[in-house]
Write a protein that holds these residues in place. Structure first.
Motif, short mmCIF file in Angstrom:
data_model
loop_
_atom_site.label_atom_id
_atom_site.label_comp_id
_atom_site.label_asym_id
_atom_site.label_seq_id
_atom_site.Cartn_x
_atom_site.Cartn_y
_atom_site.Cartn_z
N SER A 81 15.13 12.05 13.29
CA SER A 81 16.55 11.99 13.68
C SER A 81 16.75 12.01 15.19
O SER A 81 17.84 11.73 15.68
N ASP A 82 15.69 12.34 15.95
CA ASP A 82 15.79 12.28 17.41
C ASP A 82 15.77 10.85 17.93
O ASP A 82 16.07 10.60 19.10
N VAL A 83 15.36 9.92 17.08
CA VAL A 83 15.28 8.52 17.52
C VAL A 83 16.31 7.73 16.71
O VAL A 83 16.05 7.27 15.60
N LEU A 84 17.49 7.59 17.30
CA LEU A 84 18.65 7.04 16.57
C LEU A 84 18.38 5.63 16.07
O LEU A 84 18.97 5.19 15.08
N GLU A 85 17.49 4.92 16.74
CA GLU A 85 17.21 3.53 16.40
C GLU A 85 16.69 3.36 14.97
O GLU A 85 16.84 2.29 14.38
N ALA A 308 7.77 13.71 22.93
CA ALA A 308 7.36 12.59 22.09
C ALA A 308 8.57 11.74 21.71
O ALA A 308 8.48 10.50 21.64
N ALA A 309 9.70 12.39 21.48
CA ALA A 309 10.92 11.64 21.10
C ALA A 309 11.31 10.69 22.23
O ALA A 309 11.73 9.56 21.97
N ILE A 310 11.15 11.13 23.47
CA ILE A 310 11.51 10.27 24.60
C ILE A 310 10.62 9.02 24.62
O ILE A 310 11.10 7.90 24.79
N LYS A 311 9.35 9.24 24.35
CA LYS A 311 8.44 8.10 24.31
C LYS A 311 8.78 7.17 23.13
O LYS A 311 8.84 5.94 23.28
N ALA A 312 9.04 7.78 21.97
CA ALA A 312 9.37 6.99 20.79
C ALA A 312 10.68 6.23 21.00
O ALA A 312 10.80 5.06 20.63
N GLN A 313 11.64 6.89 21.63
CA GLN A 313 12.95 6.24 21.88
C GLN A 313 12.77 4.99 22.74
O GLN A 313 13.39 3.96 22.51
N TYR A 314 11.90 5.09 23.71
CA TYR A 314 11.66 3.97 24.61
C TYR A 314 11.10 2.77 23.84
O TYR A 314 11.58 1.63 23.97
N GLU A 315 10.10 3.04 23.00
CA GLU A 315 9.50 1.97 22.19
C GLU A 315 10.53 1.41 21.20
O GLU A 315 10.61 0.20 20.99
N ALA A 316 11.28 2.33 20.60
CA ALA A 316 12.24 1.94 19.56
C ALA A 316 13.36 1.07 20.15
O ALA A 316 13.77 0.08 19.56
N LEU A 320 14.24 -2.62 18.89
CA LEU A 320 15.56 -2.88 18.33
C LEU A 320 16.26 -4.01 19.11
O LEU A 320 16.91 -4.88 18.51
N ASN A 321 16.11 -4.00 20.42
CA ASN A 321 16.68 -5.09 21.23
C ASN A 321 16.15 -6.44 20.77
O ASN A 321 16.90 -7.41 20.64
N LYS A 322 14.86 -6.46 20.54
CA LYS A 322 14.22 -7.70 20.12
C LYS A 322 14.78 -8.19 18.77
O LYS A 322 15.09 -9.36 18.58
N VAL A 323 14.91 -7.24 17.84
CA VAL A 323 15.40 -7.59 16.51
C VAL A 323 16.87 -8.02 16.60
O VAL A 323 17.27 -9.03 16.00
N GLN A 324 17.64 -7.28 17.36
CA GLN A 324 19.07 -7.62 17.45
C GLN A 324 19.24 -8.99 18.07
O GLN A 324 20.08 -9.78 17.64
N ASN A 325 18.43 -9.26 19.04
CA ASN A 325 18.46 -10.57 19.68
C ASN A 325 18.10 -11.67 18.68
O ASN A 325 18.75 -12.71 18.60
N ALA A 326 17.07 -11.41 17.88
CA ALA A 326 16.62 -12.41 16.90
C ALA A 326 17.71 -12.71 15.87
O ALA A 326 17.83 -13.83 15.38
N LEU A 327 18.51 -11.70 15.54
CA LEU A 327 19.55 -11.88 14.53
C LEU A 327 20.90 -12.31 15.11
O LEU A 327 21.86 -12.52 14.36
N GLY A 328 20.97 -12.38 16.43
CA GLY A 328 22.25 -12.75 17.04
C GLY A 328 23.22 -11.59 17.17
O GLY A 328 24.43 -11.78 17.24
N LEU A 329 22.68 -10.38 17.17
CA LEU A 329 23.55 -9.20 17.26
C LEU A 329 23.80 -8.81 18.71
O LEU A 329 23.76 -7.63 19.04
N ASN A 330 23.98 -9.79 19.55
CA ASN A 330 24.34 -9.48 20.93
C ASN A 330 25.20 -10.61 21.46
O ASN A 330 25.16 -11.73 20.94
#
Ligand code: TYM
Length: 333
Positions: A81-85, A308-316, A320-330
């Motif tokens: 739950s610390d990584v909202l993505e 660890a959450a900070i590191k995971a958030q960065y990766e996530a 997520l940006n990549k996926v949103q971009n692929a789906l046109g969610l931007n």
């Protein structure tokens, strides 16, 4: 390094099944792989949870992760739950999956029939979409391997299907993961009903070995474990599931083969078997419990999880940006 991810749902206390089925192997892999391990608390709330008990289970599993040997310098150990993505990607994957395939998940069928029996026709929707959130956990970090017990294999296979589907539709955004099941596909069974898996949500406490059980408790539970009346130590899971289960626990702990174990117990009886299993369990769990006691009330664990959450958030965020971009969610590319 390739990536690997696994997690435990804090819907109860950590069991021997969780350790032998997933965590022990994850620990063994942490030098070779970039390992992510998390506490799946968003999965826990797919069934009703008392908030204080949920907090306690979460805190216990966190400390136990490190006590089992996960190293905060090597591995990313965090709270889901610390990584909202995760929730955001879970939603996106919901839109890419079908009611049909989610209905075929055996865990959903089991759990929904149980909750239905308890409270008429109330089946939480979260139980149904549980696997898409799990797929999000895995696909978020480009995990190649997912060490899990055999009971979670179907969920990882669904994750593969979703990843392939999204990649085909929108261009490659996901790494295709594989379940990593131990060679002998070990499944630790319930000590009182060795035809079903040892599960933290089971109501019969005597049937489960918890990671934090004291030596006396372990001895008593193993002593009371169901076997059969043959008094013959032979590995035959079909006809002698109780004996086979005790043998599996022993061979996994001792890292020996079933053949070697059968030889070791030649001419011995069930009392010898149970004494050996209890001793092996105590030998394995005592040092873990000792480290756990030191960690439980230290502020270190919380700090490790936060880092660890900070590191995971960065990766996530990146994924997520990549996926949103692929789906046109931007709005802009
Ligand atoms: P959970 O919490 O039910 O179990 C954690 C891990 O322990 C394994 N396991 C067992 N292995 C052998 N014998 C048993 N009796 C036994 N009981 C449990 C499980 O297979 C699992 O590997 N949905 C997952 C948590 C999760 C997850 C993920 C795992 C959420 N997202 C992403 C991997 C990757 C679960 O509830 O596991």
């Amino acid at each position: 390094k390739e990536k690997m991810i696994t997690g435990i749902t804090p819907s109860g206390e950590m069991t021997l099944g969780n350790y032998l089925g997933a965590i022990k192997r994850a620990v063994e892999f942490q030098d070779e792989y970039e390992l992510y391990v998390f506490i799946a608390n968003l999965h826990a709330i797919t069934i009703p949870q008392d908030k204080e008990i949920l907090r306690k289970n979460t805190k216990e599993i966190a400390a136990l992760y490190f006590a089992c040997g996960l190293d905060p310098q090597k591995s990313t150990v965090f709270l889901q739950s610390d990584v909202l993505e995760h929730a955001q990607l879970g939603w996106i994957l919901n839109t890419q999956s079908s009611i049909g395939e989610l209905s075929r998940m055996t865990q959903f069928k089991d759990k929904s029939s149980k909750t239905k029996a308890q409270s008429k026709d109330y089946i939480p929707a979260g139980l149904f979409t549980y696997p898409t959130l799990m797929a999000a956990d895995i696909l978020m970090y480009d995990a190649k391997f997912v060490p899990v017990g055999i009971d979670q294999k179907q969920h990882v296979e669904l994750t593969r299907d979703l990843a392939i589907r999204v990649n085909n539709k929108y261009g490659t955004v996901f790494q295709i993961p594989e379940p990593l099941i131990s060679k002998d596909k070990i499944k630790i069974m319930d000590l009182q009903d060795p035809t079903k898996k040892m599960s933290k949500s089971s109501t019969n406490q005597k049937a489960i070995i918890y990671m934090l059980d004291e030596p006396k408790v372990i001895e008593a539970k193993i002593k009371a474990a169901i076997t059969d009346s043959e008094n013959l130590i032979k590995y035959d899971p079909k006809n002698k599931p109780g004996v086979a289960n005790l043998m599996t626990i022993y061979t996994t702990l001792k890292k020996i083969t079933i053949k070697e174990a059968e030889k070791h117990w030649q001419g011995k009886n069930y009392k010898d078997l149970k004494d050996d299993v209890a001793a092996a369990l105590i030998e394995t769990l005592a040092p873990i419990q000792q480290r756990y006691k030191q960690l439980y009330n230290s502020s270190e664990v919380e700090q490790w999880l936060k880092d660890a959450a900070i590191k995971a958030q960065y990766e996530a965020r990146k994924k997520l940006n990549k996926v949103q971009n692929a789906l046109g969610l931007n709005y802009n590319r």
